[in-house]
Scaffold this motif. Structure first.
Motif, PDB file in Angstrom:
ATOM      1  N   PHE A 164     -10.926   1.601  -4.612  1.00 56.84           N
ATOM      2  CA  PHE A 164     -11.423   0.422  -3.906  1.00 56.84           C
ATOM      3  C   PHE A 164     -12.320   0.820  -2.747  1.00 56.84           C
ATOM      4  O   PHE A 164     -13.408   0.252  -2.543  1.00 56.84           O
ATOM      5  CB  PHE A 164     -10.230  -0.402  -3.402  1.00 56.84           C
ATOM      6  CG  PHE A 164     -10.589  -1.436  -2.374  1.00 56.84           C
ATOM      7  CD1 PHE A 164     -11.214  -2.621  -2.747  1.00 56.84           C
ATOM      8  CD2 PHE A 164     -10.301  -1.220  -1.033  1.00 56.84           C
ATOM      9  CE1 PHE A 164     -11.554  -3.573  -1.792  1.00 56.84           C
ATOM     10  CE2 PHE A 164     -10.632  -2.162  -0.069  1.00 56.84           C
ATOM     11  CZ  PHE A 164     -11.267  -3.341  -0.459  1.00 56.84           C
ATOM     12  N   LEU A 165     -11.888   1.818  -1.969  1.00 60.70           N
ATOM     13  CA  LEU A 165     -12.655   2.239  -0.796  1.00 60.70           C
ATOM     14  C   LEU A 165     -13.980   2.879  -1.194  1.00 60.70           C
ATOM     15  O   LEU A 165     -15.011   2.645  -0.544  1.00 60.70           O
ATOM     16  CB  LEU A 165     -11.835   3.212   0.048  1.00 60.70           C
ATOM     17  CG  LEU A 165     -10.596   2.616   0.718  1.00 60.70           C
ATOM     18  CD1 LEU A 165      -9.732   3.715   1.315  1.00 60.70           C
ATOM     19  CD2 LEU A 165     -10.989   1.600   1.781  1.00 60.70           C
ATOM     20  N   ARG A 166     -13.976   3.662  -2.266  1.00 61.21           N
ATOM     21  CA  ARG A 166     -15.231   4.263  -2.729  1.00 61.21           C
ATOM     22  C   ARG A 166     -16.252   3.187  -3.055  1.00 61.21           C
ATOM     23  O   ARG A 166     -17.431   3.293  -2.705  1.00 61.21           O
ATOM     24  CB  ARG A 166     -14.968   5.141  -3.963  1.00 61.21           C
ATOM     25  CG  ARG A 166     -14.327   6.487  -3.680  1.00 61.21           C
ATOM     26  CD  ARG A 166     -14.507   7.399  -4.883  1.00 61.21           C
ATOM     27  NE  ARG A 166     -13.730   8.619  -4.747  1.00 61.21           N
ATOM     28  CZ  ARG A 166     -12.602   8.883  -5.403  1.00 61.21           C
ATOM     29  NH1 ARG A 166     -12.093   7.980  -6.235  1.00 61.21           N
ATOM     30  NH2 ARG A 166     -11.976  10.028  -5.232  1.00 61.21           N
TER      31      ARG A 166
ATOM     32  N   LEU B  32       0.861  -1.180   0.000  1.00 57.36           N
ATOM     33  CA  LEU B  32       0.000   0.000   0.000  1.00 57.36           C
ATOM     34  C   LEU B  32       0.897   1.229   0.000  1.00 57.36           C
ATOM     35  O   LEU B  32       1.504   1.575   1.015  1.00 57.36           O
ATOM     36  CB  LEU B  32      -0.922  -0.009   1.228  1.00 57.36           C
ATOM     37  CG  LEU B  32      -1.870  -1.209   1.321  1.00 57.36           C
ATOM     38  CD1 LEU B  32      -2.725  -1.131   2.573  1.00 57.36           C
ATOM     39  CD2 LEU B  32      -2.749  -1.291   0.078  1.00 57.36           C
ATOM     40  N   ASP B  33       0.973   1.885  -1.138  1.00 56.21           N
ATOM     41  CA  ASP B  33       2.021   2.862  -1.401  1.00 56.21           C
ATOM     42  C   ASP B  33       1.488   4.291  -1.331  1.00 56.21           C
ATOM     43  O   ASP B  33       0.745   4.741  -2.214  1.00 56.21           O
ATOM     44  CB  ASP B  33       2.610   2.584  -2.790  1.00 56.21           C
ATOM     45  CG  ASP B  33       3.967   3.236  -2.988  1.00 56.21           C
ATOM     46  OD1 ASP B  33       4.277   4.188  -2.253  1.00 56.21           O
ATOM     47  OD2 ASP B  33       4.712   2.778  -3.880  1.00 56.21           O
TER      48      ASP B  33
ATOM     49  N   HIS C 178       0.434  -3.992  -5.963  1.00 54.91           N
ATOM     50  CA  HIS C 178       1.065  -2.712  -5.636  1.00 54.91           C
ATOM     51  C   HIS C 178       0.054  -1.617  -5.925  1.00 54.91           C
ATOM     52  O   HIS C 178      -0.239  -1.317  -7.080  1.00 54.91           O
ATOM     53  CB  HIS C 178       2.336  -2.529  -6.464  1.00 54.91           C
ATOM     54  CG  HIS C 178       3.037  -1.232  -6.210  1.00 54.91           C
ATOM     55  ND1 HIS C 178       3.833  -0.620  -7.165  1.00 54.91           N
ATOM     56  CD2 HIS C 178       3.065  -0.410  -5.128  1.00 54.91           C
ATOM     57  CE1 HIS C 178       4.309   0.502  -6.678  1.00 54.91           C
ATOM     58  NE2 HIS C 178       3.866   0.652  -5.446  1.00 54.91           N
ATOM     59  N   LEU C 179      -0.509  -1.023  -4.872  1.00 58.61           N
ATOM     60  CA  LEU C 179      -1.590  -0.048  -5.027  1.00 58.61           C
ATOM     61  C   LEU C 179      -1.141   1.321  -4.535  1.00 58.61           C
ATOM     62  O   LEU C 179      -0.755   1.476  -3.361  1.00 58.61           O
ATOM     63  CB  LEU C 179      -2.830  -0.477  -4.234  1.00 58.61           C
ATOM     64  CG  LEU C 179      -3.753  -1.537  -4.839  1.00 58.61           C
ATOM     65  CD1 LEU C 179      -3.051  -2.898  -4.903  1.00 58.61           C
ATOM     66  CD2 LEU C 179      -5.032  -1.655  -4.024  1.00 58.61           C
ATOM     67  N   ASP C 180      -1.208   2.315  -5.422  1.00 53.04           N
ATOM     68  CA  ASP C 180      -0.984   3.680  -4.972  1.00 53.04           C
ATOM     69  C   ASP C 180      -2.263   4.195  -4.311  1.00 53.04           C
ATOM     70  O   ASP C 180      -3.282   3.498  -4.248  1.00 53.04           O
ATOM     71  CB  ASP C 180      -0.526   4.575  -6.119  1.00 53.04           C
ATOM     72  CG  ASP C 180      -1.571   4.720  -7.225  1.00 53.04           C
ATOM     73  OD1 ASP C 180      -2.756   4.365  -7.018  1.00 53.04           O
ATOM     74  OD2 ASP C 180      -1.203   5.201  -8.319  1.00 53.04           O
ATOM     75  N   GLU C 181      -2.219   5.436  -3.821  1.00 55.91           N
ATOM     76  CA  GLU C 181      -3.376   5.940  -3.074  1.00 55.91           C
ATOM     77  C   GLU C 181      -4.615   6.081  -3.951  1.00 55.91           C
ATOM     78  O   GLU C 181      -5.737   5.906  -3.470  1.00 55.91           O
ATOM     79  CB  GLU C 181      -3.041   7.266  -2.386  1.00 55.91           C
ATOM     80  CG  GLU C 181      -2.212   7.084  -1.127  1.00 55.91           C
ATOM     81  CD  GLU C 181      -2.366   8.224  -0.152  1.00 55.91           C
ATOM     82  OE1 GLU C 181      -2.896   9.301  -0.539  1.00 55.91           O
ATOM     83  OE2 GLU C 181      -1.946   8.055   1.017  1.00 55.91           O
ATOM     84  N   GLU C 182      -4.447   6.383  -5.216  1.00 57.62           N
ATOM     85  CA  GLU C 182      -5.625   6.520  -6.084  1.00 57.62           C
ATOM     86  C   GLU C 182      -6.322   5.171  -6.246  1.00 57.62           C
ATOM     87  O   GLU C 182      -7.555   5.081  -6.213  1.00 57.62           O
ATOM     88  CB  GLU C 182      -5.221   7.092  -7.443  1.00 57.62           C
ATOM     89  CG  GLU C 182      -6.405   7.564  -8.275  1.00 57.62           C
ATOM     90  CD  GLU C 182      -7.315   8.536  -7.526  1.00 57.62           C
ATOM     91  OE1 GLU C 182      -8.553   8.327  -7.568  1.00 57.62           O
ATOM     92  OE2 GLU C 182      -6.802   9.468  -6.877  1.00 57.62           O
TER      93      GLU C 182
ATOM     94  N   LEU D 174      -8.935   6.690   4.449  1.00 56.19           N
ATOM     95  CA  LEU D 174      -7.802   7.216   3.687  1.00 56.19           C
ATOM     96  C   LEU D 174      -7.697   8.717   3.947  1.00 56.19           C
ATOM     97  O   LEU D 174      -8.052   9.546   3.107  1.00 56.19           O
ATOM     98  CB  LEU D 174      -7.977   6.929   2.194  1.00 56.19           C
ATOM     99  CG  LEU D 174      -6.793   7.284   1.284  1.00 56.19           C
ATOM    100  CD1 LEU D 174      -5.503   6.629   1.752  1.00 56.19           C
ATOM    101  CD2 LEU D 174      -7.087   6.878  -0.156  1.00 56.19           C
ATOM    102  N   PRO D 175      -7.216   9.081   5.138  1.00 52.52           N
ATOM    103  CA  PRO D 175      -7.105  10.498   5.483  1.00 52.52           C
ATOM    104  C   PRO D 175      -5.942  11.161   4.751  1.00 52.52           C
ATOM    105  O   PRO D 175      -5.024  10.486   4.270  1.00 52.52           O
ATOM    106  CB  PRO D 175      -6.844  10.461   6.994  1.00 52.52           C
ATOM    107  CG  PRO D 175      -6.179   9.147   7.219  1.00 52.52           C
ATOM    108  CD  PRO D 175      -6.771   8.198   6.214  1.00 52.52           C
TER     109      PRO D 175
END
Length: 429
Positions: free
Chosen positions: A78-80, A41-42, A69-73, A99-100
């Motif tokens: 995924f979270l949305r 989680l990058d 390998h997941l960047d914040e976007e 994801l603050p």
């Protein structure tokens, strides 16, 4: 085949750690037949992320290991979807808690938990980017060696494989919920300079994370033990104990949880606060769930950005916020300890509804104890002088905000815990 998530949250360049983690994943697959989902989680900057992408691309293919390998976007997408499918009230608040925009040790691990649920994993094994594996006889000492075989299985089965058992017979049918060790090397919290400058000030400041009503002798003992991990002695051979694991004996850089824990209750999502990811260690302990305590300690080191002109005040503020969180968590831990097995449902799973009740009880605590803590920190840091005195000036201008944040962090944790089962259900395959 046992599917597990080996997770690395990071916000810094750590290509060497990624390579080493992949070697641990291969070890888990080769020795235990595990299906390892290696999750990076990058949250690092663009240059570091590009380096990580190159590192991941160069990793040798290994049967039984899948790298994500997941960047914040990608994490936000995924979270949305998860929040939308869960159909919970105030989705924007939930997304911010997961994801603050600021550093949150609890939130990054919560994302690993939720992604592990989406990947169908049975356990999460967490590592940190500012640590590395010890070597013994030229080979890395992988903690997964003790983590994989027994998580989720009755403690009685694990008793045949550990070095010793220190577990009440009544708990033998309970599942092994945690496996972990600690670290060797530098202090887990980067405050060693305070001790070098003034031993008395160090004791005064570190002692502030103890309950205010503890006698001085007990506080001194806590200070001597705090943040030291397993000391400095290197690994020489395996030792493991089946027990109800003391949270002071393990570290979140070297931990594994069964899904029956992290799919029920998340970690505190507080931002800019060290120690916000340790809650589940206390929950597992207070509920009387068995765990395996082993000695494959990870080697800890400090990265230099914490000591730069911008990194220093940011890190010290996280430490102070940790101190201000403690009155609330001491209340919660006392209530959980009193509840004991009452924290579990008939299937020996933790009860999120009970945790929410206890968290909400704590939000009404008097702030006077935290005002006292801020006063003590102010006096101590001004005594140290230099950049510590300048940081004390910054704290003085933020007192009201810090007091309010400490209370709001607990309220946010209660809200996320209440929403957590629905979020997990929404992502499960």
């Amino acid at each position: 085949m046992n599917r597990v998530c080996l997770a690395l949250p990071t916000n810094r360049a750590c290509s060497a750690t990624i390579t080493a983690l992949h070697a641990e994943a291969a070890y888990a697959s080769r020795h235990f037949g595990a299906d390892v989902q290696l999750l990076i989680l990058d949250s690092a900057d663009a240059a570091a992320r590009a380096g990580h992408t190159r590192t991941v691309a160069a990793l040798p293919a290994h049967r039984g290991v899948t790298v994500h390998h997941l960047d914040e976007e990608a994490q936000r997408d995924f979270l949305r979807r998860a929040v939308r499918k869960a159909d919970l009230p105030d989705p924007g608040r939930l997304l911010d808690l997961m994801l603050p925009p600021a550093v949150s040790y609890g939130a990054c691990t919560n994302r690993a938990f939720l992604l592990a649920a989406a990947l169908g994993c049975d356990s999460v094994h967490r590592r940190d980017s500012d640590s590395t594996y010890q070597l013994h006889a030229g080979q890395p000492v992988f903690p997964v060696h003790h983590e994989l075989p027994w998580l989720g299985r009755p403690a009685a089965e694990a008793a045949t494989a550990v070095t010793r058992t220190d577990l009440a017979p009544a708990l033998a049918h309970h599942p092994v919920s945690l496996a972990g060790a600690s670290f060797i090397g530098e202090l887990s919290v980067d405050i060693g300079e305070i001790r070098r400058l003034d031993e008395t000030v160090y004791h005064d400041v570190v002692g502030l994370w103890a309950p205010a009503d503890w006698p001085e002798e007990r506080k001194r003992a806590l200070v001597e033990e705090s943040f030291t991990g397993a000391g400095t002695a290197p690994f020489t051979g395996d030792h493991s104990t089946l027990t109800v694991v003391d949270p002071m004996r393990v570290d979140m850089c070297n931990i594994a949880f069964d899904r029956a824990v992290y799919e029920r209750v998340p970690l505190p999502p507080a931002t800019d606060t060290i120690g916000s990811d340790y809650f589940l260690l206390h929950l597992v302990h207070d509920a009387g769930l068995p765990g395996i305590l082993h000695n494959r300690h990870i080697e800890n080191f400090h990265t230099p950005e914490r000591r730069t002109d911008t990194g220093f005040p940011a890190y010290q503020r996280r430490f102070v916020k940790f101190l201000l969180s403690m009155p609330y968590f001491h209340h919660v831990y006392d209530r959980m300890a009193a509840e004991g097995a009452g924290l579990l449902d008939p299937r020996q799973r933790v009860r999120p509804d009970r945790i929410v009740e206890i968290l909400r009880e704590s939000t009404g605590l008097d702030r006077a104890e935290n005002v006292w803590r801020l006063d003590r920190v102010d006096t101590a840091y001004r005594k140290l002088g230099g950049r510590y005195a300048r940081f004390a000036e910054q704290l003085a201008s933020e007192r009201t905000e810090l007091l309010e944040q400490a209370e709001r962090d607990i309220e946010d944790f209660a809200h996320l815990t209440e929403s957590w089962p629905a979020l997990v259900k929404a992502v499960r395959p």
